[in-house]
Design a protein around this motif. Structure first.
Motif, PDB file in Angstrom:
ATOM      1  N   LYS A 127      -6.138   5.807  -4.756  1.00  0.00           N
ATOM      2  CA  LYS A 127      -4.707   5.588  -4.944  1.00  0.00           C
ATOM      3  C   LYS A 127      -4.339   4.100  -4.931  1.00  0.00           C
ATOM      4  O   LYS A 127      -3.357   3.707  -5.536  1.00  0.00           O
ATOM      5  CB  LYS A 127      -3.914   6.320  -3.859  1.00  0.00           C
ATOM      6  CG  LYS A 127      -4.024   7.822  -3.925  1.00  0.00           C
ATOM      7  CD  LYS A 127      -3.132   8.524  -2.911  1.00  0.00           C
ATOM      8  CE  LYS A 127      -3.535   8.268  -1.480  1.00  0.00           C
ATOM      9  NZ  LYS A 127      -4.870   8.802  -1.125  1.00  0.00           N
ATOM     10  N   CYS A 175       0.806  -1.228   0.000  1.00  0.00           N
ATOM     11  CA  CYS A 175       0.000   0.000   0.000  1.00  0.00           C
ATOM     12  C   CYS A 175       0.835   1.273   0.000  1.00  0.00           C
ATOM     13  O   CYS A 175       0.287   2.377   0.030  1.00  0.00           O
ATOM     14  CB  CYS A 175      -0.935   0.020   1.213  1.00  0.00           C
ATOM     15  SG  CYS A 175      -2.167  -1.282   1.189  1.00  0.00           S
ATOM     16  N   CYS A 222      -1.013   4.829   0.762  1.00  0.00           N
ATOM     17  CA  CYS A 222      -2.062   5.089  -0.228  1.00  0.00           C
ATOM     18  C   CYS A 222      -3.454   4.759   0.282  1.00  0.00           C
ATOM     19  O   CYS A 222      -4.446   5.017  -0.403  1.00  0.00           O
ATOM     20  CB  CYS A 222      -1.761   4.343  -1.519  1.00  0.00           C
ATOM     21  SG  CYS A 222      -0.249   4.955  -2.288  1.00  0.00           S
ATOM     22  N   ARG A 223      -3.538   4.205   1.485  1.00  0.00           N
ATOM     23  CA  ARG A 223      -4.848   3.935   2.062  1.00  0.00           C
ATOM     24  C   ARG A 223      -5.481   5.220   2.591  1.00  0.00           C
ATOM     25  O   ARG A 223      -6.696   5.302   2.723  1.00  0.00           O
ATOM     26  CB  ARG A 223      -4.702   2.929   3.216  1.00  0.00           C
ATOM     27  CG  ARG A 223      -4.074   1.609   2.802  1.00  0.00           C
ATOM     28  CD  ARG A 223      -3.775   0.742   4.017  1.00  0.00           C
ATOM     29  NE  ARG A 223      -2.865   1.397   4.955  1.00  0.00           N
ATOM     30  CZ  ARG A 223      -2.521   0.891   6.138  1.00  0.00           C
ATOM     31  NH1 ARG A 223      -3.030  -0.270   6.536  1.00  0.00           N
ATOM     32  NH2 ARG A 223      -1.682   1.535   6.926  1.00  0.00           N
ATOM     33  N   ASN A 224      -4.663   6.201   2.926  1.00  0.00           N
ATOM     34  CA  ASN A 224      -5.183   7.402   3.581  1.00  0.00           C
ATOM     35  C   ASN A 224      -5.488   8.513   2.572  1.00  0.00           C
ATOM     36  O   ASN A 224      -5.306   8.340   1.375  1.00  0.00           O
ATOM     37  CB  ASN A 224      -4.197   7.887   4.657  1.00  0.00           C
ATOM     38  CG  ASN A 224      -4.936   8.365   5.920  1.00  0.00           C
ATOM     39  OD1 ASN A 224      -6.039   8.875   5.846  1.00  0.00           O
ATOM     40  ND2 ASN A 224      -4.313   8.186   7.071  1.00  0.00           N
TER      41      ASN A 224
END
Lengths: 432, 432
Positions: free
Chosen positions: A295, A61, A69-71
């Protein structure tokens, strides 16, 4: 064999009877075949299944610049996603903005921004009495749907073998400041399969525009969608961005592309490229609209496709599935319609469509007959603004979705309908 | 202990000196802490990692109605995704449209549609001389950013403990047909943590609006974002949809929600709910903008969260991470500022923020001092339209991102800055 116009009335009537019986027999088979939309076939979608396993762990991620990229964040896309999409858009990563799953959405948004805010300081188009748009025909129905939704007056311009008729385009753009843009599918065009010649690209870039904020909407939907692996059999397109810079009109274009027909139409990524000034403005306005696009899906695409080379290798697999379908369509049309006369069709080297020109005044009837016989085609007229084909002639054939055997059957049905509609039409005209 | 206003000049000057030394010592530590945005912490994101493994095989890609979610289509969302999001939106699945990864984007688009096309037959807002909007304050900066971008005149209305001051809202809406809408974060509001009372919801639904096309933008961003597991400690919100129907104004609201703070802010799904008439219109217009949103990501969310019960269980895990942070913020403020005077703050039972009201005319200075000391806060004024807080008092504290130990340190820094700014301000005022 004589062509249909050369037949006598009795011969034509007998032919019509025979075709009606053939059509009735097909109807009785209760077929349900679809050549309506440019959808990839299941076999094509299967090519991208490994993409779904690329992002599963915590490490997966994180982007090259260390972003989780999770946030939230990164409105214009990850650096590695920009690099990948830049290779499709023939541009530098810094001129690229990576967005969500649909390039149609970013074209609509680009137009909506000009509508509400103007562009680079121009008057918002919503404030004008009339806005006009150049629409090369035949063209993409969803493009025309966007301009129609905004109440924009669409001016059709015929396509030639090299792109839109530039004489017409130039005269429309030069003398009317309400003409604000043009739709272009510059490579393997929808539906004609035409790739714009270098001269057409240069003339679009350099032509005199009465409107300072004239914009070329450059929908490079089929940029890497060749049907042949050999470079000599692949169309080459001059980059509109370089051409506009050379011509001294650096802000005239918006370029669009997506992976909809590379990975998954339902879950791809899209991107636009534009001049530095346009990119600054778009990012500013886009930053009001969203905190960032998906993302993780950008990462999936980068990990799966990797780079231009990986993309080309992947597209060759698509071509291997699609080429036989396009060859089949052409062979069936040649076999069935060689002696009929009045018909012509494209033999594209890429893209998703065959553009079929039926005898004048028969397209609607052909599509209706096909529908009756269980074969759904794109609606006749769909390739023109407001669905109005003045010659009632153009039909878009979309051969990608059905498996080969179904396509074979569907093309037989289509050919029967073309012949029947033409015979009906000629007889009716002679009786009138 | 006397409060700061009760101190004599010499005492206050000595206090200021001490606080300046304290601030200088903190600066020397070179901290880099962030309480600016409502971002989930890494530990929260980790809760949703299994989501990434839900869709990997061919079978996984098929929805309950047999749709191959890899391909084009389904503009309004999968049936199972509608059902899941309906549970967040407190509505029936048929009134729900599931979209991409950001509810901000669908709010922007909803406003942009009214701007370009009007709604249910009304004049496009872009055609009006002036458009005005009711903005409860303090509120969400990105909401104000959207209305600002469209050049909409924003009218601030103070929040009470029960929601916006309805007397003011009613008098603004009733007599000005250019007032077209209101921003609402009706549950655990941003930043105040207020949940609208039933009476406020009913008055919003039933109030007289001069504009027939007045719209309540109901951003239920924190609908399931409780800090406590016990239902008695969770706020309850009356559904605006039912209230509008009961009041005879069924088309007055657009409801929004997302999984940004449920799964991944960078890769969630969002949805809106509206009346049947609004849904028909939105689908029609959305169908021009896109062929469909990311359906595979919709499936991931359904497979991972399952239903309202699964969602609640998942949110309890978030609460367990967040609750100690909110408790820490409150404890630190109580310990540090009890004797200072002039300060107050919210003690929310859910949501993402603590709203801090500093002594008048000190908020900008406090945020600047914190920045110098290595702690980034949301900009002072951000909670007001055009970033103009007339009292220069409100500061939004976002305690979710930093780990507990960092938050502890950041709150010490913040308290020092509040005290120093207040001491500076009182001394300057006395010298003036």
């Amino acid at each position: 064999m004589p062509t249909y116009v050369e037949l006598g009335n009795d011969e034509l009537a007998a032919l019509k009877d025979r075709l009606e019986r053939e059509h009735a027999e097909i109807k009785a088979r209760g077929l349900s075949l679809n050549m309506a939309r440019g959808k990839p076939a299941k076999a094509q979608l299967d090519l991208s299944m490994p993409l779904l396993e690329t992002i599963t762990t915590l490490e997966d991620c994180v982007s090259t610049d260390g972003t989780d990229c999770r946030n939230y964040g990164v409105v214009d896309g990850l650096p590695e996603a920009k690099a990948l999409m830049a290779s499709m858009l023939d541009d530098d990563p810094e001129n690229v903005i990576v967005c969500g799953n649909a390039s149609l959405n970013i074209m609509y948004d680009a137009l909506a921004r000009c509508w509400s805010f103007g562009t680079l300081g121009s008057t918002p188009w919503s404030k004008l009495e009339t806005v006009r748009w150049i629409c090369p025909v035949p063209g993409y129905d969803r493009h025309f749907g966007v301009t129609e939704a905004f109440g924009i007056e669409m001016i059709p311009v015929p396509m030639t073998d090299e792109g839109p008729d530039m004489g017409e385009v130039e005269s429309i753009a030069a003398f009317d400041e309400n003409v604000k843009g043009i739709w272009c599918v510059p490579k393997y065009s929808n539906p004609g399969g035409i790739t714009y010649s270098d001269e057409v690209v240069r003339r679009l870039a350099s032509m005199v525009c009465a409107a300072d904020d004239f914009r070329i909407f450059w929908d490079n939907a089929y940029c890497v969608h060749h049907l042949f692996d050999d470079a000599a059999e692949q169309d080459q397109l001059l980059d509109i961005g370089h051409a506009c810079v050379e011509a001294g009109n650096p802000d005239r274009y918006f370029k669009f592309a997506s992976t909809s027909k590379v990975t998954f139409p339902g879950a791809g990524i899209s991107a636009l490229a534009a001049s530095p000034a346009n990119v600054v403005e778009i990012k500013k306005r886009m930053g009001v609209q969203t905190i960032g696009h998906d993302k993780l899906n950008q990462l999936r695409h980068v990990r799966f496709l990797k780079d231009a080379e990986g993309l080309a290798a992947h597209m060759a697999k698509h071509a291997a599935i699609l080429r036989p379908k396009f060859e089949l369509v052409n062979r069936k049309l040649e076999e069935s319609l060689a002696d009929v006369g009045g018909c012509s069709w494209s033999k594209p080297r890429g893209g998703y469509f065959v553009s079929f020109d039926a005898p004048e005044s028969t397209a609607k009837r052909i599509v209706a007959l096909a529908k009756e016989a269980g074969v759904t085609m794109t609606g006749a007229g769909a390739t023109f603004p407001l669905k109005q084909d003045p010659r009632d002639s153009n039909i878009r054939i979309a051969p990608t979705l059905p498996p080969l055997e179904e396509l074979d059957e569907a093309m037989d049905v289509f050919a029967c309908c073309v012949k029947l509609a033409y015979a009906e039409h000629l007889l009716a005209r002679r009786q009138a």
